[in-house]
Design an enzyme around this catalytic site. Structure first.
Site, PDB file in Angstrom:
ATOM      1  N   GLU A 199       0.939  -1.260   0.024  1.00 57.78           N
ATOM      2  CA  GLU A 199       0.008   0.060  -0.090  1.00 57.78           C
ATOM      3  C   GLU A 199       0.784   1.319  -0.005  1.00 57.78           C
ATOM      4  O   GLU A 199       0.617   2.108  -0.666  1.00 57.78           O
ATOM      5  CB  GLU A 199      -0.906  -0.131   1.302  1.00 57.78           C
ATOM      6  N   HIS A 235       2.239   2.418  -3.357  1.00 61.05           N
ATOM      7  CA  HIS A 235       1.399   3.111  -3.975  1.00 61.05           C
ATOM      8  C   HIS A 235       1.686   4.610  -3.997  1.00 61.05           C
ATOM      9  O   HIS A 235       1.581   5.471  -4.775  1.00 61.05           O
ATOM     10  CB  HIS A 235      -0.038   2.765  -3.779  1.00 61.05           C
ATOM     11  N   HIS A 241      -5.669  -5.472 -11.092  1.00 61.60           N
ATOM     12  CA  HIS A 241      -5.184  -6.560 -10.158  1.00 61.60           C
ATOM     13  C   HIS A 241      -4.616  -7.811 -10.664  1.00 61.60           C
ATOM     14  O   HIS A 241      -4.114  -8.530 -10.233  1.00 61.60           O
ATOM     15  CB  HIS A 241      -6.226  -6.847  -9.079  1.00 61.60           C
TER      16      HIS A 241
END
Length: 551
Positions: free
Chosen positions: A366, A369, A453
């Site tokens: 995360e 990102h 994804h």
């Protein structure tokens, strides 16, 4: 906001993340401060490797290149109405400087107008990497439709994707949309509210300002000492204020971990403790439980150390300042997410509020990102969106191996600790992505229409092949068997070199519109700069791309 996993019933998804929470004696662990203009600690000074700039040195470089931005714009052939704004500067060990620019046209932001200027230390000819080669020329910057029409269209798109409490965060802004190749005047509307699973919504919708046609959309929220639920007993960076200890890591840019206590907005309350021993190492449904906070804080410090000691990067924005983390978001929220708007990581507690999404690779995924957003800015849709997701998988995996934590050993599996599938299987497999039932092993012409994804699969596969090679093997007790598209045998160059190549490509050669073919070019350029164009590493990069059908 970027989700770690995709929900099959929708296209725009929130990233699911989990981090191990735990309890341990926190002793305020610190790290050494590297000198300015130096390679990462203990790393060889490869000519093309980035140096660790002090905050002052980086700021000085940015100011210097912004001062000459008008001259640079003219030298690279931009028009009179175009201006450059420095976004980032990277300096290599050999003195080469890579300056990343955003572009404006007649005062309007040009989305897809980003570019990188590469300037050798020798003062030789500069080269440019552009997101879009087409010249930006508009007959007028006067819109043909009212902003309200664009806003209505954006709200409708968000509601169709399952958004609740939907409203525009602000009035639509005029932009030049260039990411599709032909620059047009457009409106960008950012829609707030909540996504269908409770994740905050930051849906960006691009509307043609002449025709009212929707041109593009993407989701801006990326959803993916103490004893941790997943990480075991770990040492944490804490701070003593009076007689109370805070979950505040002053050695890593000032990272703080907050408790939302089932809330869904705001910062929450900073975690404190009387004896500097945090968490229990077991899951609890309590909204004040410290265990999830331990894993979140641990994931943040490992990610910080991984980037600093591996690449010489000081924080997500490379400015020496930390993001912050929030735990206990919502009620039984089965997700976690990174948000640029708050510059923070947020974790739900999962099913029954007893399965916090705070595992180490999820935390690294995360927060990566955020790194992508502050470097290449890969658009979160199409092939560039798949590369964005793969980048987070690659660096999340790198952080997990870097941690060398016996409770969560490094592997090429994504989200194996959080059990989102309910059957003990991971979310994704890097050696053979199709094992998850949806990801693609190889590039094909329709890859850009696949959810990001799953279109990340070929890039994850490329990285595994580059690092470890094809065929069967066992690493840290996990068995892998990686195939190739053309039946070739690929010999890996090791994870350390593979990470250096991907990071350099991301930070100096990728742009917002990079697709798989351009990623091949970018990583070859990176391998050449780091190891030479005739090196084993360069040849391995070419072979690994060919092995996933990219040539």
């Amino acid at each position: 906001m970027t989700p770690l996993y995709a929900r099959h019933q929708r296209t725009a998804l929130a990233i699911a993340t989990t981090v191990a929470a735990g309890a341990l004696l926190a002793t305020g662990l610190t790290t050494g401060t590297a000198a300015a203009d130096s390679p990462p600690a203990g790393k060889p000074a490869l000519a093309g490797a980035p140096v660790l700039l002090s905050a002052a040195a980086r700021t000085s470089l940015i100011q210097e290149h912004q001062a000459s931005a008008a001259e640079t714009a003219g030298e690279i052939g931009l028009g009179a109405k175009e201006k450059l704004v420095v976004k980032d500067v990277v300096k290599d060990a050999d003195g080469t400087v890579h300056t990343r620019y955003e572009r404006t046209y007649d005062g309007l932001p040009v989305l897809g107008g980003d570019l990188v200027v590469h300037e050798p230390a020798s003062g030789g000819a500069r080269s440019v990497t552009k997101a879009v080669r087409t010249a930006v020329k508009l007959s007028s910057v006067k819109p043909g439709i009212a902003a309200g029409k664009a806003e209505k269209q954006a709200l409708a798109a968000a509601k169709a994707a399952g958004s609740e409490k939907t409203e525009a965060d602000s009035a639509p802004r005029k932009v030049v949309w260039a990411a599709d190749g032909k620059p047009v005047l457009a409106y960008e509307t950012v829609v707030g509210g909540l996504q269908e699973d409770g994740t905050p919504n930051e849906l960006h919708v691009i509307t043609d300002a002449a025709t009212g046609e929707k041109l593009h959309e993407w989701q801006g929220v990326h959803t993916g000492t103490g004893k941790g639920l997943y990480s075991g007993t770990v040492t944490l960076g804490t701070y003593k204020s009076g007689t109370t200890y805070q979950l505040y890591d002053t050695a890593r840019g000032g990272h703080k971990t907050y408790n939302l206590a089932r809330g869904t907005s705001g910062t929450g309350t900073l975690f404190t403790d009387a004896d500097d021993t945090w968490g229990t190492g077991t899951a609890s449904s309590s909204s004040t439980d410290q265990t999830a906070a331990v894993d979140a804080a641990y994931g943040a410090q490992v990610t910080w150390d991984f980037y600093k000691n591996t690449f010489g990067r000081s924080g997500i924005r490379n400015d020496g300042k930390a993001a912050y983390s929030r735990v206990h978001y919502g009620n039984a929220y089965v997700n976690a997410f990174w948000s640029d708007s708050c510059f923070c990581m947020t974790y739900g507690d999962g099913s029954g509020n007893t399965h916090p999404l705070t595992s180490l690779d999820v935390a690294g995924h995360e927060m990566s990102h955020g790194v992508t957003s502050n470097t290449a800015g890969l658009n979160y849709s199409g092939e560039s969106g798949g590369l964005n997701e793969a980048t987070s998988d690659i660096f999340g995996t790198g952080a997990e191996f870097y941690a060398a934590n016996s409770s969560d050993a490094g592997d090429y599996l994504i989200g194996e600790k959080i059990n989102i599938n309910g059957d003990g299987t991971p979310l994704r497999y890097m050696d053979k992505p199709s094992k998850d039932g949806a990801s693609k092993d190889y590039w094909s012409s329709n890859l850009g229409s696949v959810d990001v994804h799953y279109s990340s699969g070929p890039a994850n596969h490329f990285f595994y092949l580059l690092a470890e090679g094809s065929g069967s093997k066992t690493i840290n007790g996990v068995s892998y068997n990686s195939p190739t598209y053309n039946g070739s045998t690929v010999t890996g160059i090791g994870r350390a070199k593979a990470l250096q190549i991907w990071y350099k490509a991301l930070t100096t050669y990728f742009t917002s519109t990079t697709n798989y073919k351009a990623a091949r070019t970018g990583t070859l350029n990176a391998a050449s700069a780091l190891y030479g164009s005739t090196s084993t590493e360069y040849k391995a990069v070419a072979a690994a791309w060919t092995a996933i059908n990219v040539s």
